[in-house]
Design an enzyme around this catalytic site. Sequence first.
Site, short mmCIF file in Angstrom:
data_model
loop_
_atom_site.label_atom_id
_atom_site.label_comp_id
_atom_site.label_asym_id
_atom_site.label_seq_id
_atom_site.Cartn_x
_atom_site.Cartn_y
_atom_site.Cartn_z
N HIS A 189 28.41 61.54 -0.44
CA HIS A 189 28.30 60.19 -1.02
C HIS A 189 29.40 59.92 -2.03
CE1 HIS A 189 24.62 58.82 0.47
NE2 HIS A 189 23.89 59.76 -0.06
N ARG A 296 27.37 50.73 6.96
CA ARG A 296 26.35 51.78 6.82
C ARG A 296 25.09 51.14 6.25
NH1 ARG A 296 31.12 55.15 5.03
NH2 ARG A 296 31.11 57.02 6.33
N ARG A 332 25.80 49.67 12.01
CA ARG A 332 25.21 50.94 12.43
C ARG A 332 23.75 50.97 11.98
NH1 ARG A 332 27.17 56.52 10.08
NH2 ARG A 332 26.22 55.83 8.14
N GLU A 435 29.35 61.78 17.50
CA GLU A 435 29.32 62.66 16.33
C GLU A 435 28.86 64.07 16.68
OE1 GLU A 435 28.37 60.27 12.66
OE2 GLU A 435 26.65 59.75 13.89
N ASN A 458 33.42 62.48 10.65
CA ASN A 458 32.87 63.29 9.55
C ASN A 458 31.81 64.25 10.09
OD1 ASN A 458 34.36 61.58 7.98
ND2 ASN A 458 32.63 60.34 7.31
N ASP A 459 30.93 63.69 10.93
CA ASP A 459 29.90 64.56 11.51
C ASP A 459 30.45 65.40 12.65
OD1 ASP A 459 27.46 64.36 10.08
OD2 ASP A 459 27.35 62.26 10.68
N ARG A 469 29.24 69.60 5.91
CA ARG A 469 30.25 68.72 5.30
C ARG A 469 30.10 68.59 3.79
NH1 ARG A 469 28.66 62.88 7.93
NH2 ARG A 469 29.20 61.92 5.97
N CYS A 506 35.82 56.03 13.02
CA CYS A 506 35.39 55.48 11.73
C CYS A 506 35.08 56.55 10.69
CB CYS A 506 34.20 54.55 11.92
SG CYS A 506 32.75 55.38 12.57
C1 PEP Z 1 30.91 59.96 10.40
O1 PEP Z 1 30.05 60.81 10.57
O2 PEP Z 1 32.12 60.13 10.65
C2 PEP Z 1 30.56 58.64 9.87
C3 PEP Z 1 31.46 57.69 9.81
O3 PEP Z 1 29.30 58.45 9.43
P1 PEP Z 1 28.71 59.03 8.06
O4 PEP Z 1 29.85 59.51 7.22
O5 PEP Z 1 27.98 57.90 7.42
O6 PEP Z 1 27.82 60.11 8.55
MG MG Z 2 27.97 60.32 10.63
#
Ligand code: PEP
Ligand code: MG
Length: 587
Positions: A189, A296, A332, A435, A458-459, A469, A506
């Site tokens: 976050h 988000r 999303r 993801e 990211n995931d 992460r 993204c």
């Molecule tokens: C991701 O996982 O890349 C993503 C954009 O979603 P979040 O960071 O909210 O999990």
């Molecule tokens: Mg994600």
Amino acid sequence: MRKGIPVSPGVAVGTAYCIPDIFVDPRGKPLDETEVLPELNRFEAALEATAADLRALYQKVASQVGPSEAEIFRAHEAILHDHSFREKVRDYVVTEKQSASAALRHVMDEYTAIFEKTEDEYLRERLDDVRDVIRRLSGHLSAMLQPGQTPIQGPLIAIAEELLPSHVVALGDLQISGVVTQTGGQTSHAAIIARSRGIPAVTGIRGILRQVATGDMVIVDGRDGHVIFNPDPETEKAYRKLEREFFDLKGHLAENRDHPAVSADGEHIDLLANINNVADCKTAAAMGASGVGLFRTEYLFLTHPDVPDEEEQLTAYRDVIRASPNHRVTIRTLDIGGDKTVPYLGHAREANPFLGWRSIRLSLEHPEFFLTQLRAVLRAAAPEPGVKKNVRLMFPMITTLEELRRVRMIVRRAQNELTAERKPQGEVSIGLMLEVPAAAIMIETFLKNVDYVSVGSNDLVQYLMAADRDNPKVSHLCQPLSPAVLHVLNQVISACRAAGKPVTLCGEMAGAPRAFLLLFGMGLRSFSMSPAFVPVIKDLVSHVTARRAEQIVQTALEFTTSRQIQHYMSEQLREIAPDLSMLESET
Ligand code: PEP
Ligand code: MG
């Protein structure tokens, strides 16, 4: 000086603003005899306010989600009314002459020590409930203190154990110019919020709240992860100069907001923004994004005092669509669980929360609640005079085709219900968030069942590398610039292009200069990132040709270690756009 993980680039010098956390020792100097009674009264008032919150939460959640999901708040109220709990807190205030907050912390420690000895999972989960209640109580206690406190003057460096969505709301209009936290990695976050505001951030500094006090001078270097407390005059001067350069560079780049995003050889790219709320949409527009590529929606739920109902969601989504550049928004659905939770959607302690009950898995298990969100999105997408909307629905963490089919059934049900009720609704395209490695492997099958794909890197990176992460200990593994990740991304992008399906990325890497060069070279033409990075990438792409980016990819794919790739990409970036190196966190 301490070294942590750089998660949002740039340099900031400012005054520390420590976000008090009940779980970090708030013991202060002993109260005077005359202060004890008022402190006990403050505790009573906080108990009442908390009980009122919990009752309101019960009512709202029972009607919006269901009575069994709301039961948790009855349980929390029972803890609040527990005689021995209250007495322990009062006793500590009276005998130790400490504040009610310090007493709560002490009692929490006592419970933790007892509960930790038990093997019983059920009892261990009750400890989480006690913690929740104490957090709520402590929120009321600190809110009561606010009026008398003099706000310190900005620019401020927010220092916290962990930056929660509720903190971000509480920080409101304070001028925060940097963030330092104890926990969290690149995509926590704190990192995402700091990046979306374009302010430097460093995470993973253990014991930070014990080392620094509100009012201390702090330097945050988001390029290499250094944090310096109370610097000597020479150091301060040097960093203030760097800070000015960072500022000037951002200002200079923001001037390109009205220019098209196009490479040196004329390839157009689509630069979209990742947002959490309407305020971010305005930043996205100011930074020159051509739309929102990731809204988000969970922040609406995480920052709401109880549960947003359909009408509240409708208003929030409609406001975002109206405020977004070109009224283009990819919404999303709720992505809760893992690191972000709301108590009414399940509270079970999981050994591996990121591999557990999160995201679309949770939505599918609460179909009525999920339906409410889908209805609100479809209604928000309804045509309005003078507003040409382009709304897409996107589902996070899809792992199997069955999940996608169930999601589509619930979307159809929402559409049918709205038609039967004669409520206006809009057309939305349906997309998959890529993801999970299982979905990446089966990409061709998924492509036949969706209108578009958005890669949630990211995931995807954390699951490919099996590295949490948010865990600083494994952040060296959770790296987008690693051979395995690049190969998978290359395959996914090629598969989408071959099938003629639009593909966007993204995750945070879209806005990281070195990673961007690789994605562009792989043929990706649509990117969604924190708004602050839109001008950076627009500038970067104007300095490179598609041909050169393709050659860079060819070379990068031959390397066998992350280190080689990172080193090579740093070199390439220095050649292509030397000024932008300052805007890259060097992990
Ligand atoms: C991701 O996982 O890349 C993503 C954009 O979603 P979040 O960071 O909210 O999990
Ligand atoms: Mg994600």
